[in-house]
Scaffold this motif. Sequence first.
Motif, mmCIF file in Angstrom:
data_model
loop_
_atom_site.group_PDB
_atom_site.id
_atom_site.type_symbol
_atom_site.label_atom_id
_atom_site.label_comp_id
_atom_site.label_asym_id
_atom_site.label_seq_id
_atom_site.Cartn_x
_atom_site.Cartn_y
_atom_site.Cartn_z
ATOM 1 N N GLN A 453 0.829 -1.196 0.000
ATOM 2 C CA GLN A 453 0.000 0.000 0.000
ATOM 3 C C GLN A 453 0.869 1.253 0.000
ATOM 4 O OE1 GLN A 453 -3.399 -0.240 -0.331
ATOM 5 N NE2 GLN A 453 -2.778 -2.380 -0.612
ATOM 6 N N ARG A 475 -2.557 8.568 2.805
ATOM 7 C CA ARG A 475 -2.794 7.353 2.025
ATOM 8 C C ARG A 475 -3.956 7.584 1.068
ATOM 9 N NH1 ARG A 475 0.023 3.027 4.418
ATOM 10 N NH2 ARG A 475 0.693 3.430 6.577
ATOM 11 N N GLU A 477 -7.410 6.925 -1.053
ATOM 12 C CA GLU A 477 -8.689 6.278 -0.783
ATOM 13 C C GLU A 477 -9.212 5.503 -1.986
ATOM 14 O OE1 GLU A 477 -11.536 9.043 0.685
ATOM 15 O OE2 GLU A 477 -10.334 9.629 2.420
ATOM 16 N N ASP A 478 -8.540 5.620 -3.145
ATOM 17 C CA ASP A 478 -9.026 4.975 -4.357
ATOM 18 C C ASP A 478 -7.832 4.478 -5.167
ATOM 19 O OD1 ASP A 478 -8.411 7.239 -6.557
ATOM 20 O OD2 ASP A 478 -9.166 8.198 -4.737
ATOM 21 N N TRP A 481 -5.637 7.020 -7.061
ATOM 22 C CA TRP A 481 -4.869 7.957 -6.237
ATOM 23 C C TRP A 481 -5.395 9.389 -6.374
ATOM 24 C CZ3 TRP A 481 0.988 6.450 -7.136
ATOM 25 C CH2 TRP A 481 1.191 5.121 -6.721
ATOM 26 N N THR A 483 -8.002 10.781 -4.382
ATOM 27 C CA THR A 483 -8.323 11.318 -3.054
ATOM 28 C C THR A 483 -7.383 10.713 -2.024
ATOM 29 O OG1 THR A 483 -10.652 11.513 -3.694
ATOM 30 C CG2 THR A 483 -10.140 11.602 -1.336
ATOM 31 N N TRP A 484 -6.812 11.573 -1.204
ATOM 32 C CA TRP A 484 -5.865 11.155 -0.174
ATOM 33 C C TRP A 484 -6.346 11.620 1.184
ATOM 34 C CZ3 TRP A 484 -0.999 8.713 -1.192
ATOM 35 C CH2 TRP A 484 -0.771 8.472 -2.557
ATOM 36 N N THR A 485 -6.069 10.835 2.200
ATOM 37 C CA THR A 485 -6.422 11.181 3.571
ATOM 38 C C THR A 485 -5.179 11.176 4.437
ATOM 39 O OG1 THR A 485 -8.649 10.253 3.367
ATOM 40 C CG2 THR A 485 -7.775 10.533 5.593
#
Length: 814
Positions: A453, A475, A477-478, A481, A483-485
């Motif tokens: 990951q 990281r 979310e999809d 790449w 959307t990142w959180t």
Amino acid sequence: MKILPAFLGLTLSIIQSPGAQDHALDDFEGSDYGSWEIEGEAFAPGPQAPTKLYLNRSGNKLAMSRLEFSGDSATGTLTSPEFTIDRRWLHFLIGGGNHPDETCVELIVDGQVVRTAAGPSQKSLEPVAWDLKNLQGKTARLRLADRKTGRWGHIAADNFVLSNDDSELTTFALPADDKSDIVIADFEQPDYHPWSASGKAFSAGPYTPAASDSISGYEGKSLAKSQPADGSNETGSLLSPPFIISRPYLNFLIGGGDQAFRTALSLWIDGRIVRTSSGTGNDSLEWKTWDVSEFEGQTAALGIHDLTTGEEPVNYVLVDSISLSNTPKANHDSPSGSVEAAITQVRQDALNAIRRNQALAASDPYRPTYHYAPPSQRMNDPNGPAWSDGYHHLFYQHMVFVGHGSATNVHWGHARSRDLVNWETLPLAIRPLYENGELSVFSGNMAQDKHGQPAQFTTMVPYLPDIPRRIWIARPEDEDWITWTTTPASPQGLVPQGDLTRNIKDAFPFSAGDRRFLVLTDRTIPVYEAVNDDLTEWEYRGNIDEDSAECPNFFEVDGHWLYLASPHSPVRYRIGDFDPDSASFTPRSEGYLNHDTRFYASTLYKDDQGQTILLGVTRGQKKDRGWTGALAMPRVLSIGEDLKPRMSPPASLEKLRHSPFSLHTPVTLNDEVEVIEGLRGDTVEIMARFRAGDADSFGLQVRRSDDGSRFIPVMWKDGRIIVQRELEEYPCEYEIDPDTREVTFRIFLDKGILDACTDDGRVFESRIHYAPLEDLDIAVFAAGGSATLLSLDAWQMSPATIDHSLLLDSDQSE
């Protein structure tokens, strides 16, 4: 005095009520004074609960010499029993008259007064903290002294606590039957005390508008206003002392800029913003109300924040008349202060700022056409690049609110390409967590954990004082790449916490076999090793470099280890051996990748073919054109047998070629210049092969004026390659092969960017320039002797396809 760690939740003890680390001496909530000794007639037999004064006491009662029936006519003292000073700090609240040595609190050690504080002559209690470091271990007593009669001839005090925390706490707990508003700040004093300022956005005290001023809607004579009187566009915050929320509503007046989080009043609890409101977009202040009932009894603080830098239409914040109340001032049917709404708005603000400067940026005749740049604003360091699922992914520092200037409000932009030539700009990938105190997301890079990951190691830059930078992990979310959180927590053991002198940044993870390591910028370049599969726990292993630098990279290339660093000067390299067991690096060679600072902030990754791709940023463009910074031409990097880097442009650039030009008849140049007839332009690729004679210098002149008085040289001279100019302290040495005596230059002109390399990969230089637009000629030359142009091939270059629509048309509400 430091107050922020207390309300930001960054210390183990976040409030000054008695806790595991605190020693409460007395809070005066009993029916009498217990073992305290009363002398004179000023003090009643026990603590008092006045109904008109000191309503901000920490409980229902306090120690006070003013008697309800006699006023300030009596004198006397109240002295505590002996206690041992077993903490560094003594905190308490004080009221009464400002008469030093007459209405005061005194600390007595060995019969001598060693500390004293007088009251403030106002109707509220003020927090005091005494540093007792040099008295620890001694026996002491406290004495409340009232030696004054008449107006303000009394002393009041409450909540004596010994603590190892130097943070002040202001409490606003009132008797249960008191329903009056609690004024937190009306900004009618000559200075902001007890609020504290950080940064440079606020002057020493409240602002008093002149009669001609456009500011309206405030109360009294003055208000809090950012942007100093000199009009400078500085950032900063004005921070209240911590207080206890004791009313269901917080009312205030606010005006100025309407930028979410960035021109705002925000309520902080345990290190997070829980309510925030920005201004009206003009100079008229309006009432706003926050429902804070869910937080009653909790410790909080307020911050007035100006994080703007000048390009917004209204780039300051106005605040006045802050109070806790049982009654909302604003329409309670339209609740304000939503953090979620502010997060959505700041995303939209960022997108609108990019759109605002898009046309201006596009109109710049020096803006490149086949080097990637975002649609507008400032691009800085490339970050966390990777190859995934058929795409080269580029992340980069994007100063979304400004076209130039300092690195602030930094987001991570994101673009992808299948060929390193044509690009799609994607929605902003990683934003600052303003609600967690993050002003900017500084540089970092990507790793894959042992589960495969991806994780971007970013640098959290705070906008509040006394908080260190941190490394946070984001990281996706999809699978694409998009959307990142970000998790607002530092990986364990990665860097020492709480050391404000260490401006860490620029984490670069790497693998050695199945082991995961990381280097970053600190006082040195330390190396850490991951001790778990999720990359959330690390162990310090030593240093790769005893000197500090920006953007350290450490990467295995062709069986060797390459260390790159950007030390505020040309990017330097060292090539050598790395021993994972000892985490030690032994350099075998060193030098510079680029002999000018226009190429900077390197990073690198492997593509699907196993090639090492080197990226950097070109910088130094002129301001006020809606953009600065572009991706330097990507370089395919390898290591030669001489342990020096070899760099070449990606082969995919050839697809942009059109209108070829060839000159394959050798031309001998004897101390002369020959203009190449039929070849001109500002978006051109040139490949020119020379054989050296006895000339001191030879090469090309590009962007040459008609009369030859202006040009940019790309040449060999006295054993060096010079592109545009030479920095004396960073010569680009180049020894010609004694057998062939040949040098082949490959040059890329792209409006205001110039790249030049040699076909053997030993030299690759990137520059920016502002040659006059009419200077388009190209010439070859030899000086101080002869050289021969063996061949010259050139092509006009089509613009790359750079599609910004996925960013500009993105929905920021998601």
